[in-house]
Design an enzyme around this catalytic site. Structure first.
Site, mmCIF file in Angstrom:
data_model
loop_
_atom_site.group_PDB
_atom_site.id
_atom_site.type_symbol
_atom_site.label_atom_id
_atom_site.label_comp_id
_atom_site.label_asym_id
_atom_site.label_seq_id
_atom_site.Cartn_x
_atom_site.Cartn_y
_atom_site.Cartn_z
ATOM 1 N N HIS A 31 0.823 -1.282 0.047
ATOM 2 C CA HIS A 31 0.066 -0.118 0.123
ATOM 3 C C HIS A 31 0.714 1.366 -0.005
ATOM 4 O O HIS A 31 0.325 2.303 -0.070
ATOM 5 C CB HIS A 31 -1.110 -0.079 1.161
ATOM 6 C CG HIS A 31 -2.182 0.624 0.732
ATOM 7 N ND1 HIS A 31 -3.424 0.355 1.489
ATOM 8 C CD2 HIS A 31 -2.642 1.069 -0.342
ATOM 9 C CE1 HIS A 31 -4.455 0.825 1.054
ATOM 10 N NE2 HIS A 31 -4.170 1.377 -0.159
ATOM 11 N N ASP A 60 -10.138 -0.607 3.205
ATOM 12 C CA ASP A 60 -8.920 -1.041 4.161
ATOM 13 C C ASP A 60 -9.322 -1.444 5.407
ATOM 14 O O ASP A 60 -10.224 -0.821 5.960
ATOM 15 C CB ASP A 60 -7.734 -0.218 3.998
ATOM 16 C CG ASP A 60 -6.621 -0.616 4.342
ATOM 17 O OD1 ASP A 60 -6.276 -1.757 4.961
ATOM 18 O OD2 ASP A 60 -5.668 0.030 3.872
ATOM 19 N N HIS A 101 -7.301 -1.290 7.717
ATOM 20 C CA HIS A 101 -6.315 -0.131 8.488
ATOM 21 C C HIS A 101 -6.691 1.378 7.800
ATOM 22 O O HIS A 101 -6.990 1.412 6.721
ATOM 23 C CB HIS A 101 -4.926 -0.634 8.115
ATOM 24 C CG HIS A 101 -4.651 -2.014 8.502
ATOM 25 N ND1 HIS A 101 -4.753 -2.948 7.581
ATOM 26 C CD2 HIS A 101 -4.378 -2.839 9.694
ATOM 27 C CE1 HIS A 101 -4.455 -4.015 8.334
ATOM 28 N NE2 HIS A 101 -4.170 -4.000 9.518
ATOM 29 N N ASP A 128 -3.918 3.682 7.901
ATOM 30 C CA ASP A 128 -2.813 4.092 7.350
ATOM 31 C C ASP A 128 -2.297 5.500 7.179
ATOM 32 O O ASP A 128 -2.005 6.133 6.225
ATOM 33 C CB ASP A 128 -2.729 3.663 5.865
ATOM 34 C CG ASP A 128 -2.870 1.792 5.582
ATOM 35 O OD1 ASP A 128 -2.683 1.272 6.672
ATOM 36 O OD2 ASP A 128 -2.801 1.346 4.498
ATOM 37 N N HIS A 160 4.119 1.204 4.599
ATOM 38 C CA HIS A 160 3.034 1.179 3.937
ATOM 39 C C HIS A 160 1.559 1.357 5.049
ATOM 40 O O HIS A 160 0.591 1.598 4.673
ATOM 41 C CB HIS A 160 2.553 -0.287 3.463
ATOM 42 C CG HIS A 160 2.460 -1.385 4.818
ATOM 43 N ND1 HIS A 160 1.999 -2.344 4.372
ATOM 44 C CD2 HIS A 160 2.633 -1.594 6.063
ATOM 45 C CE1 HIS A 160 1.656 -3.228 5.680
ATOM 46 N NE2 HIS A 160 2.377 -2.484 6.578
ATOM 47 N N ASP A 216 -7.346 -2.053 -0.468
ATOM 48 C CA ASP A 216 -6.347 -2.974 0.237
ATOM 49 C C ASP A 216 -6.947 -4.269 0.114
ATOM 50 O O ASP A 216 -8.184 -4.281 0.900
ATOM 51 C CB ASP A 216 -5.945 -2.444 1.447
ATOM 52 C CG ASP A 216 -5.052 -3.172 2.211
ATOM 53 O OD1 ASP A 216 -5.062 -4.309 2.379
ATOM 54 O OD2 ASP A 216 -4.082 -2.407 3.059
ATOM 55 N N ASP A 273 -6.873 -6.418 2.489
ATOM 56 C CA ASP A 273 -7.450 -6.626 3.742
ATOM 57 C C ASP A 273 -8.639 -6.163 3.968
ATOM 58 O O ASP A 273 -9.130 -6.355 5.123
ATOM 59 C CB ASP A 273 -6.265 -6.762 4.785
ATOM 60 C CG ASP A 273 -5.764 -5.044 4.932
ATOM 61 O OD1 ASP A 273 -6.623 -4.243 4.846
ATOM 62 O OD2 ASP A 273 -4.768 -5.167 5.373
ATOM 63 N N GLU A 330 -1.515 -4.662 -1.509
ATOM 64 C CA GLU A 330 -1.205 -5.508 -0.641
ATOM 65 C C GLU A 330 -1.474 -6.993 -1.054
ATOM 66 O O GLU A 330 -1.408 -8.056 0.098
ATOM 67 C CB GLU A 330 -1.937 -5.262 0.720
ATOM 68 C CG GLU A 330 -1.547 -4.008 1.238
ATOM 69 C CD GLU A 330 -0.365 -3.956 2.044
ATOM 70 O OE1 GLU A 330 0.055 -5.080 2.386
ATOM 71 O OE2 GLU A 330 0.248 -2.816 2.162
HETATM 72 C C1 DIR Z 1 -0.150 -1.140 10.916
HETATM 73 C C2 DIR Z 1 -0.531 -2.130 9.802
HETATM 74 N N1 DIR Z 1 -1.252 -0.235 11.071
HETATM 75 C C3 DIR Z 1 1.050 -0.599 10.785
HETATM 76 N N2 DIR Z 1 -1.143 -1.448 8.548
HETATM 77 C C4 DIR Z 1 -1.413 -1.889 7.555
HETATM 78 O O1 DIR Z 1 2.036 -1.310 10.608
HETATM 79 O O2 DIR Z 1 1.259 0.659 11.068
HETATM 80 N N3 DIR Z 1 -2.112 -1.169 6.371
HETATM 81 N N4 DIR Z 1 -1.299 -3.346 7.241
HETATM 82 O O3 DIR Z 1 -2.902 -1.689 5.192
HETATM 83 MN MN MN Z 2 -3.432 -0.438 3.659
HETATM 84 MN MN MN Z 3 -4.577 -3.077 5.600
#
Ligand code: DIR
Ligand code: MN
Ligand code: MN
Ligand code: MN
Length: 301
Positions: free
Chosen positions: A94, A118, A120, A122, A135, A221, A223, A266
């Site tokens: 991402h 997503d 998350h 991000d 990411h 994303d 996920d 991702e």
């Molecule tokens: C988590 C994961 N918040 C980090 N972030 C992801 O690493 O800062 N985003 N997987 O899609």
């Molecule tokens: Mn993401």
């Molecule tokens: Mn994510």
């Protein structure tokens, strides 16, 4: 409107390897053919990996591969999508959104909207990230957070946080919660979706884009989806969008006629089960570009 598929095989945004194979897997699963069958003209391009030290070799402090990430962002922002084409950026992790979104925002004078699908948010900065995986930072970067100075190149254009809808959230770190509120990002987390359905927040958002005559970038994303249907992603979180919720989002996006660009992020084919996740993504993109069970009147304009 012709579509351009653009490979962006970046995996510097996280430590786990495999996202580099995302574009090849999506092509293997027939991304171009599906779009051609729906009647689109499809061209292809790729953004090549910048020549930097191998992933992980430039870990500085707690950040993973900041130099490689910065080089990717510069390379993506330097890429000019042919005029008139609708780009689909095939990731890659991402981090690619840090390159793609400013590039899309600078493409026209119309206000830029972003639909962020997503688990998350991000919206970490290099100062708040606890994982060191960059990411997790693109939204803070493309909304103009000052903490990226000296880490990433200045963005070509920034996006107003109030023009972002995040759909599907279920893993938001404490610093990110504060940042979302501070910035005024519009959110519909999984609880909201459980209580009211996924259509109402999306419908409201699409109406806003239409009224503002805006451009709409969709960042998908993998996920966002529930891990039971989409296991091929490095950071699975239980309780994600179902098969039908995801298709409904795509169908509504198609009917709106508002999408001007898209990225798929991702996907980690190394974790896939016989191409299952990859094929689901291709099916979702088919829905976004007009594959439907039955024809129904579209609600445009
Ligand atoms: C988590 C994961 N918040 C980090 N972030 C992801 O690493 O800062 N985003 N997987 O899609
Ligand atoms: Mn993401
Ligand atoms: Mn994510
Ligand atoms: Mn724009």
């Amino acid at each position: 409107r012709p579509i351009q598929l653009i490979d962006v095989p970046v995996q510097s945004g996280a430590r786990r390897r495999g996202c580099v194979m995302g574009p090849d897997a999506l092509r293997t699963a027939g991304m171009a053919e599906v779009l051609t069958d729906l009647g689109y003209g499809v061209s292809t391009a790729s953004i090549n990996p910048p020549a930097t030290s191998p992933d992980g070799a430039d870990t500085s402090g707690d950040l993973h591969a900041p130099e490689a990430c910065a080089a990717w962002i510069a390379a993506i922002q330097a890429y000019d999508v042919p005029a008139g084409a609708l780009p689909i950026f095939l990731g890659g992790d991402h981090l690619l959104a840090a390159g793609v979104v400013p590039a899309m925002a600078s493409r026209s004078d119309r206000p830029q909207f972003v639909l962020w699908l997503d688990a998350h948010s991000d919206i970490h900065t290099p100062a708040t990230t606890t994982s060191g995986n960059l990411h997790g930072t693109p939204v803070a970067y493309f909304t103009g957070a000052p903490e990226f100075e000296g880490v990433f190149p200045p963005p070509r254009a920034t996006v107003d946080p109030g023009k972002i809808l995040m759909l599907g959230l279920r893993s938001v770190d404490p610093d990110e919660k504060a940042a979302l509120v501070r910035a005024g990002v519009v959110t519909a987390d999984m609880r909201t979706i459980d209580e009211h359905g996924i259509a109402p927040p999306l419908r409201r958002f699409l109406d806003e884009v239409r009224v503002a005559n805006g451009d709409l970038h969709v960042s998908l994303d993998v996920d966002f989806l529930d891990p039971s249907i989409a296991p091929a992603v490095g950071t699975t979180v239980p309780g994600g969008a179902t098969f039908r919720e995801a298709h409904l989002v795509m169908e509504m996006l198609h009917d709106s006629g508002l999408v001007t660009s898209l990225d798929i992020a991702e996907l980690n084919p190394f974790l896939d089960e016989r191409g299952r996740t990859t094929s689901l993504i291709v099916d979702l993109i088919a829905s976004l570009f007009g594959k439907a069970v039955l024809d129904r009147p579209t609600r445009r304009g």
